[in-house]
Design a protein around this motif. Structure first.
Motif, PDB file in Angstrom:
ATOM      1  N   PHE A 186       0.870  -1.165   0.000  1.00 30.28           N
ATOM      2  CA  PHE A 186       0.000   0.000   0.000  1.00 30.28           C
ATOM      3  C   PHE A 186       0.910   1.218   0.000  1.00 30.28           C
ATOM      4  N   SER A 187       0.339   2.406  -0.106  1.00 32.42           N
ATOM      5  CA  SER A 187       1.149   3.614  -0.197  1.00 32.42           C
ATOM      6  C   SER A 187       0.671   4.652   0.806  1.00 32.42           C
ATOM      7  N   GLN A 188       1.567   5.537   1.201  1.00 30.74           N
ATOM      8  CA  GLN A 188       1.185   6.678   2.024  1.00 30.74           C
ATOM      9  C   GLN A 188       0.432   7.689   1.173  1.00 30.74           C
ATOM     10  N   THR A 189      -0.501   8.399   1.803  1.00 23.96           N
ATOM     11  CA  THR A 189      -1.158   9.525   1.140  1.00 23.96           C
ATOM     12  C   THR A 189      -0.250  10.728   1.300  1.00 23.96           C
ATOM     13  N   THR A 190       0.544  11.010   0.274  1.00 24.28           N
ATOM     14  CA  THR A 190       1.523  12.082   0.382  1.00 24.28           C
ATOM     15  C   THR A 190       0.890  13.440   0.124  1.00 24.28           C
ATOM     16  N   VAL A 191       1.518  14.461   0.682  1.00 22.60           N
ATOM     17  CA  VAL A 191       1.033  15.824   0.457  1.00 22.60           C
ATOM     18  C   VAL A 191       1.143  16.193  -1.011  1.00 22.60           C
ATOM     19  N   ASN A 192       2.198  15.748  -1.681  1.00 22.37           N
ATOM     20  CA  ASN A 192       2.351  16.055  -3.109  1.00 22.37           C
ATOM     21  C   ASN A 192       1.204  15.473  -3.922  1.00 22.37           C
ATOM     22  N   TYR A 193       0.755  14.282  -3.553  1.00 25.86           N
ATOM     23  CA  TYR A 193      -0.381  13.681  -4.260  1.00 25.86           C
ATOM     24  C   TYR A 193      -1.641  14.510  -4.045  1.00 25.86           C
ATOM     25  N   LEU A 194      -1.867  14.950  -2.805  1.00 24.11           N
ATOM     26  CA  LEU A 194      -3.053  15.758  -2.516  1.00 24.11           C
ATOM     27  C   LEU A 194      -2.997  17.099  -3.240  1.00 24.11           C
ATOM     28  N   LYS A 195      -1.805  17.688  -3.318  1.00 25.89           N
ATOM     29  CA  LYS A 195      -1.649  18.939  -4.058  1.00 25.89           C
ATOM     30  C   LYS A 195      -2.014  18.746  -5.523  1.00 25.89           C
ATOM     31  N   LYS A 196      -1.507  17.684  -6.122  1.00 24.63           N
ATOM     32  CA  LYS A 196      -1.810  17.411  -7.530  1.00 24.63           C
ATOM     33  C   LYS A 196      -3.294  17.194  -7.747  1.00 24.63           C
ATOM     34  N   LEU A 197      -3.916  16.463  -6.827  1.00 28.51           N
ATOM     35  CA  LEU A 197      -5.359  16.201  -6.923  1.00 28.51           C
ATOM     36  C   LEU A 197      -6.137  17.511  -6.908  1.00 28.51           C
ATOM     37  N   LYS A 198      -5.764  18.407  -5.984  1.00 27.79           N
ATOM     38  CA  LYS A 198      -6.464  19.681  -5.889  1.00 27.79           C
ATOM     39  C   LYS A 198      -6.222  20.551  -7.114  1.00 27.79           C
ATOM     40  N   LEU A 199      -4.988  20.610  -7.591  1.00 24.31           N
ATOM     41  CA  LEU A 199      -4.678  21.416  -8.780  1.00 24.31           C
ATOM     42  C   LEU A 199      -5.428  20.908  -9.996  1.00 24.31           C
ATOM     43  N   ASP A 200      -5.536  19.584 -10.127  1.00 25.01           N
ATOM     44  CA  ASP A 200      -6.285  19.012 -11.252  1.00 25.01           C
ATOM     45  C   ASP A 200      -7.745  19.441 -11.198  1.00 25.01           C
ATOM     46  N   LYS A 201      -8.324  19.429  -9.996  1.00 25.04           N
ATOM     47  CA  LYS A 201      -9.725  19.828  -9.838  1.00 25.04           C
ATOM     48  C   LYS A 201      -9.905  21.316 -10.123  1.00 25.04           C
ATOM     49  N   ILE A 202      -9.016  22.147  -9.568  1.00 27.37           N
ATOM     50  CA  ILE A 202      -9.125  23.589  -9.775  1.00 27.37           C
ATOM     51  C   ILE A 202      -8.956  23.932 -11.252  1.00 27.37           C
ATOM     52  N   GLY A 203      -8.134  23.131 -11.953  1.00 28.83           N
ATOM     53  CA  GLY A 203      -7.964  23.349 -13.381  1.00 28.83           C
ATOM     54  C   GLY A 203      -9.246  23.159 -14.178  1.00 28.83           C
ATOM     55  N   ARG A 204     -10.212  22.436 -13.616  1.00 26.84           N
ATOM     56  CA  ARG A 204     -11.487  22.201 -14.309  1.00 26.84           C
ATOM     57  C   ARG A 204     -12.534  23.262 -14.021  1.00 26.84           C
ATOM     58  N   VAL A 205     -12.262  24.112 -13.019  1.00 25.23           N
ATOM     59  CA  VAL A 205     -13.288  25.039 -12.546  1.00 25.23           C
ATOM     60  C   VAL A 205     -13.819  25.925 -13.673  1.00 25.23           C
ATOM     61  N   LYS A 206     -12.929  26.571 -14.414  1.00 23.86           N
ATOM     62  CA  LYS A 206     -13.358  27.510 -15.451  1.00 23.86           C
ATOM     63  C   LYS A 206     -14.195  26.800 -16.512  1.00 23.86           C
ATOM     64  N   ASN A 207     -13.762  25.601 -16.905  1.00 26.04           N
ATOM     65  CA  ASN A 207     -14.503  24.852 -17.924  1.00 26.04           C
ATOM     66  C   ASN A 207     -15.887  24.467 -17.429  1.00 26.04           C
ATOM     67  N   LEU A 208     -15.998  24.105 -16.148  1.00 24.62           N
ATOM     68  CA  LEU A 208     -17.304  23.761 -15.585  1.00 24.62           C
ATOM     69  C   LEU A 208     -18.186  24.999 -15.442  1.00 24.62           C
TER      70      LEU A 208
END
Length: 456
Positions: A299-321
């Motif tokens: 299994f893997s740790q939930t790293t802060v870098n992964y969470l940052k990427k997840l949030k940036l990916d979501k925020i990148g969709r905001v304007k299109n939505l």
């Protein structure tokens, strides 16, 4: 009184969320619910964006709901006349999580998630609970008859704090942490019974434990007891693990090879109902003593870098939505919040898992502690289902966390960080000596001192 015959008011505290918020919007759109959802967030711009995104769902051809989304200026505005309150937010920045997650590693303490327990979980509680006091006082004053659905972590500590401030609050915790285990069981049944698809809701179970550390001690599919079948898989795949998507755990910290599930089942006779990474955090450092150990358990740790990427990916969709270039999907099954709301307003009964104050549904855990069992949700009612007793071995692992949660809440109530240090020391992951534990605690508090004004 919540009813299906009027436009209900749902206050969403944390309504700027680009993760759970969008999932809840999608799931609400699939239900025949008439509502006004008021979005309050400390980041007003994200709440305004979600107002637009939520209202765009009305244009979707598959939308069944009649829901108006409105960003609120203040929490008081959001809570006015609310029938249902959703609590779903994270206190503090992702940058602070770097310290919370990774500073303990310099002392040899590794956490898989760090949201509910371990050094990181305790610091998160100290930051979050004072904010929960504020919101609970507002709920008590403005909408005392509202149903409150908590989705924030640390789940149990947040709920204990709310009961401390407002003992009569109508409250339960909603979590999706059972979903991976149920999907694993459904996959095993598909292979063995050669029936497809088997949905996770087709798996019936008795659930017992606490949030983040709960267990299935009875599991059936189509009336058949599948505990012996799970034992066969545990014995067969104990060494190699069993993956629905091979090697996914290497790139996705929310996946695993289920080796911890098999180990704990063969050790205690109950199936962990939570993901491997959560179970690992609640146990002593059996599975997290080093990065090498974590890797060996697949299994893997939930790293802060992964969470940052997840949030940036979501925020990148905001304007299109927002401009209609993309619509959120209608439906989905990432949470059970929409189904729980539907049941609360009288659109059918629902048996599902919830976190609630223990009134005896777990016989051998303290009355008033927060436990995780099934409950029957119906119009204006959430009634826990009796789950029985934890085995002696699982009780021994669990009661330590129950007492630590109580200690953390007392430290916040009394504004005494020395009391919280006792819970910090008592956590199963604390494998260092007293001097190192003291230094680690001081360093972690220093890193989040901006949130600790409440304790002064």
């Amino acid at each position: 009184m919540v009813t299906k015959d009027k436009r209900i008011v749902i206050a969403y505290i944390g309504g700027g969320s680009v993760n759970y918020g969008w999932k809840i919007f999608s799931e609400l759109a699939a239900e025949e619910i008439c509502a006004e959802v008021r979005l309050y967030d400390v980041d007003k711009q994200l709440a305004l964006a979600n107002e637009t995104i939520g209202n765009k769902l009305r244009e979707h051809p598959d939308c069944k709901s009649d829901i108006i989304y409105l960003a609120s200026e203040t929490p008081e505005d959001a809570l006015a006349n609310a029938d249902i309150v959703i609590m779903s937010f994270t206190q503090g920045s992702i940058e602070e999580m770097v310290t919370e997650m990774h500073l303990p590693e310099t002392y040899g303490i590794y956490q898989a998630v760090g949201e509910q327990t371990g050094p990181s979980g305790l610091i998160r509680a100290l930051k979050t609970l004072p904010v929960y006091i504020k919101y609970t006082e507002l709920i008590k004053k403005i909408c005392p008859e509202a149903w409150v659905i908590n989705m924030s972590n640390p789940m149990s500590a947040c709920m204990l704090m709310m009961y401390e401030v407002f003992p009569e609050i109508k409250l339960f915790g909603s979590t999706n942490e059972l979903f991976p285990a149920l999907e694993l069981l459904a996959n095993i049944c598909e292979k063995e019974f050669e029936i497809q698809p088997i949905r996770r809701r087709d798996i019936k179970y008795n659930l017992i434990g606490i949030g983040g550390f709960s267990w299935f001690n009875e599991v059936t599919y189509d009336g058949k007891n599948i505990m012996p079948l799970f034992r066969e898989y545990a014995e067969k795949y104990y060494g190699s693990g069993y993956e629905i998507k091979p090697n996914e755990y290497k790139v996705n910290p929310f996946a695993s090879a289920n080796k911890i599930k098999f180990d704990l089942f063969l050790r205690y006779g109950c199936i962990p109902a939570v993901p491997d990474r959560l179970a690992a955090d609640f146990c002593p450092a059996w599975y997290t003593s080093s990065p090498k150990t974590i890797s060996s358990w697949k299994f893997s740790q939930t790293t802060v870098n992964y969470l940052k990427k997840l949030k940036l990916d979501k925020i990148g969709r905001v304007k299109n939505l927002m401009n209609g270039g993309e619509l959120l999907r209608v439906g989905g099954s990432s949470t059970e919040c929409a189904m729980q709301i539907r049941a609360l307003i009288g659109q059918g009964n629902l048996i599902t898992n919830v976190c609630m104050r223990n009134s005896g549904q777990v016989e051998n855990l303290p009355i008033g502690s927060i436990v995780h069992t099934n409950a029957l949700i119906s119009r204006n009612s959430v009634r826990p289902v009796a789950a029985g007793r934890l085995t002696d071995e699982l009780y021994g692992l669990t009661i330590r966390h129950v007492m630590n949660q109580k200690t953390i809440v007392r430290s916040v109530t009394e504004k005494d960080l020395d009391i919280a240090f006792n819970a910090f020391l008592n956590d199963p992951l604390m494998s260092v000596d007293l001097n190192d534990a003291t230094e680690l605690y001081k360093e972690m508090l220093s890193a989040v001192r901006a949130h600790l004004i409440y304790y002064c």
